[in-house]
Motif scaffolding. Sequence first.
Motif, PDB file in Angstrom:
ATOM      1  N   GLU A   1      42.068  39.467  40.983  1.00 14.63           N
ATOM      2  CA  GLU A   1      41.178  40.151  41.919  1.00 14.63           C
ATOM      3  C   GLU A   1      40.705  41.428  41.226  1.00 14.63           C
ATOM      4  OE1 GLU A   1      39.017  41.919  44.453  1.00 14.63           O
ATOM      5  OE2 GLU A   1      40.916  43.002  44.392  1.00 14.63           O
ATOM      6  N   ILE A   2      39.392  41.520  40.947  1.00 12.02           N
ATOM      7  CA  ILE A   2      38.903  42.539  40.019  1.00 12.02           C
ATOM      8  C   ILE A   2      38.448  43.840  40.680  1.00 12.02           C
ATOM      9  CG2 ILE A   2      38.157  40.752  38.407  1.00 12.02           C
ATOM     10  CD1 ILE A   2      35.221  41.491  39.195  1.00 12.02           C
TER      11      ILE A   2
ATOM     12  N   ARG B   1      35.587  33.590  43.190  1.00 15.03           N
ATOM     13  CA  ARG B   1      35.579  33.578  44.656  1.00 15.03           C
ATOM     14  C   ARG B   1      35.223  34.960  45.175  1.00 15.03           C
ATOM     15  NH1 ARG B   1      40.977  32.636  46.702  1.00 15.03           N
ATOM     16  NH2 ARG B   1      41.692  33.213  44.621  1.00 15.03           N
ATOM     17  N   LEU B   2      34.308  35.008  46.123  1.00 11.74           N
ATOM     18  CA  LEU B   2      34.004  36.236  46.838  1.00 11.74           C
ATOM     19  C   LEU B   2      34.424  36.036  48.280  1.00 11.74           C
ATOM     20  CD1 LEU B   2      31.518  35.774  44.607  1.00 11.74           C
ATOM     21  CD2 LEU B   2      30.840  37.975  45.535  1.00 11.74           C
ATOM     22  N   ILE B   3      35.221  36.967  48.785  1.00  8.98           N
ATOM     23  CA  ILE B   3      35.768  36.864  50.132  1.00  8.98           C
ATOM     24  C   ILE B   3      35.309  38.057  50.953  1.00  8.98           C
ATOM     25  CG2 ILE B   3      37.862  36.682  51.517  1.00  8.98           C
ATOM     26  CD1 ILE B   3      39.262  35.536  49.021  1.00  8.98           C
TER      27      ILE B   3
ATOM     28  N   GLU C   1      36.948  41.050  48.647  1.00 11.69           N
ATOM     29  CA  GLU C   1      37.663  40.731  47.411  1.00 11.69           C
ATOM     30  C   GLU C   1      36.774  39.897  46.501  1.00 11.69           C
ATOM     31  OE1 GLU C   1      41.208  38.672  48.497  1.00 11.69           O
ATOM     32  OE2 GLU C   1      42.103  40.393  49.514  1.00 11.69           O
ATOM     33  N   ILE C   2      36.930  40.140  45.185  1.00 15.98           N
ATOM     34  CA  ILE C   2      36.235  39.348  44.168  1.00 15.98           C
ATOM     35  C   ILE C   2      37.286  38.840  43.187  1.00 15.98           C
ATOM     36  CG2 ILE C   2      34.493  39.339  42.339  1.00 15.98           C
ATOM     37  CD1 ILE C   2      33.146  41.686  43.788  1.00 15.98           C
ATOM     38  N   TRP C   3      37.428  37.530  43.127  1.00 17.67           N
ATOM     39  CA  TRP C   3      38.428  36.902  42.269  1.00 17.67           C
ATOM     40  C   TRP C   3      37.737  36.227  41.084  1.00 17.67           C
ATOM     41  CZ3 TRP C   3      43.776  36.926  43.081  1.00 17.67           C
ATOM     42  CH2 TRP C   3      44.187  37.492  44.288  1.00 17.67           C
ATOM     43  N   ILE C   4      38.188  36.557  39.885  1.00 20.80           N
ATOM     44  CA  ILE C   4      37.794  35.841  38.672  1.00 20.80           C
ATOM     45  C   ILE C   4      39.035  35.103  38.200  1.00 20.80           C
ATOM     46  CG2 ILE C   4      36.844  35.990  36.353  1.00 20.80           C
ATOM     47  CD1 ILE C   4      34.872  36.951  38.440  1.00 20.80           C
ATOM     48  N   GLY C   5      39.057  33.792  38.389  1.00 21.72           N
ATOM     49  CA  GLY C   5      40.283  33.051  38.135  1.00 21.72           C
ATOM     50  C   GLY C   5      41.369  33.534  39.079  1.00 21.72           C
ATOM     51  N   ASP C   6      42.502  33.945  38.520  1.00 22.00           N
ATOM     52  CA  ASP C   6      43.629  34.406  39.333  1.00 22.00           C
ATOM     53  C   ASP C   6      43.675  35.925  39.471  1.00 22.00           C
ATOM     54  OD1 ASP C   6      44.571  31.789  39.678  1.00 22.00           O
ATOM     55  OD2 ASP C   6      45.672  31.851  37.773  1.00 22.00           O
TER      56      ASP C   6
END
Length: 249
Positions: free
Chosen positions: A64-65, A3-5, A57-62
């Motif tokens: 935030e990287i 997910r990219l927010i 924010e950049i989420w890979i699975g759970d």
Amino acid sequence: MIRLIDVCKCFDRKEALRHINLTIKDGETLAIIGGSGSGKSTLLRLLVGLIRPTSGEIWIGDTEISRLSEKELDQVRLHMGMVFQYSALFDSMTVGDNVAFGLREHTSLDEADIRQIVEDKLRLVGLEKVTDRMPNELSGGMKKRVSLARAIAFEPEIIFYDEPSSGLDPIMTEKIDELIIQMQETLKVTSVVVTHDMASACRIADRIAMIYDGELIAVDTAEHFRESKDARIQAFFHTLRTVKGEEPA
């Protein structure tokens, strides 16, 4: 899965990406298209954690990287595979050693187990007989497949492809497309493919995301892209129809 927010990325005063919101579903193949300088390569580098967003924010699975340390990022990257635009093989190593490189660097597996994994992955990409050859003995398409074998050695959950058809003729491009589809079906991975090739995107992708001048202007299936009235999207399909010898609409 990803997910990219509201992601933005600036280099000095230049905005490379503006307010990107995107969800990539678990197990799907998403193609990211766009012209040169559109921002698609910047987006890929953000997803892999090679650069960090200016905001968002950049989420890979759970996880935030974007604010992780490099050591923490390395742990996340163990769940990713990367197929580079120009394969990025080590010229001084055999094919087998190239595929084994990450396993030797990041695991405590013994050599027998590593050799078995290398054989299995090369067989999966149709190159089981080239283990002892050097990269300079391989064609461009074979190098891409070795790069893919290296990318899947860790059995990743996500595979990123950077311009996988770059430098290949149309026949080999179709073979690489078929291999991307095979990997998704066999390994059940999430695949993200950055490409300027609209024909390839239509063949491989469940959905297509188009970046134009730093903005995400559309995310949809190939069928819906074809029906779009947006002139920027139609310009890509005009190129596709021209390549196929069709008259543009």
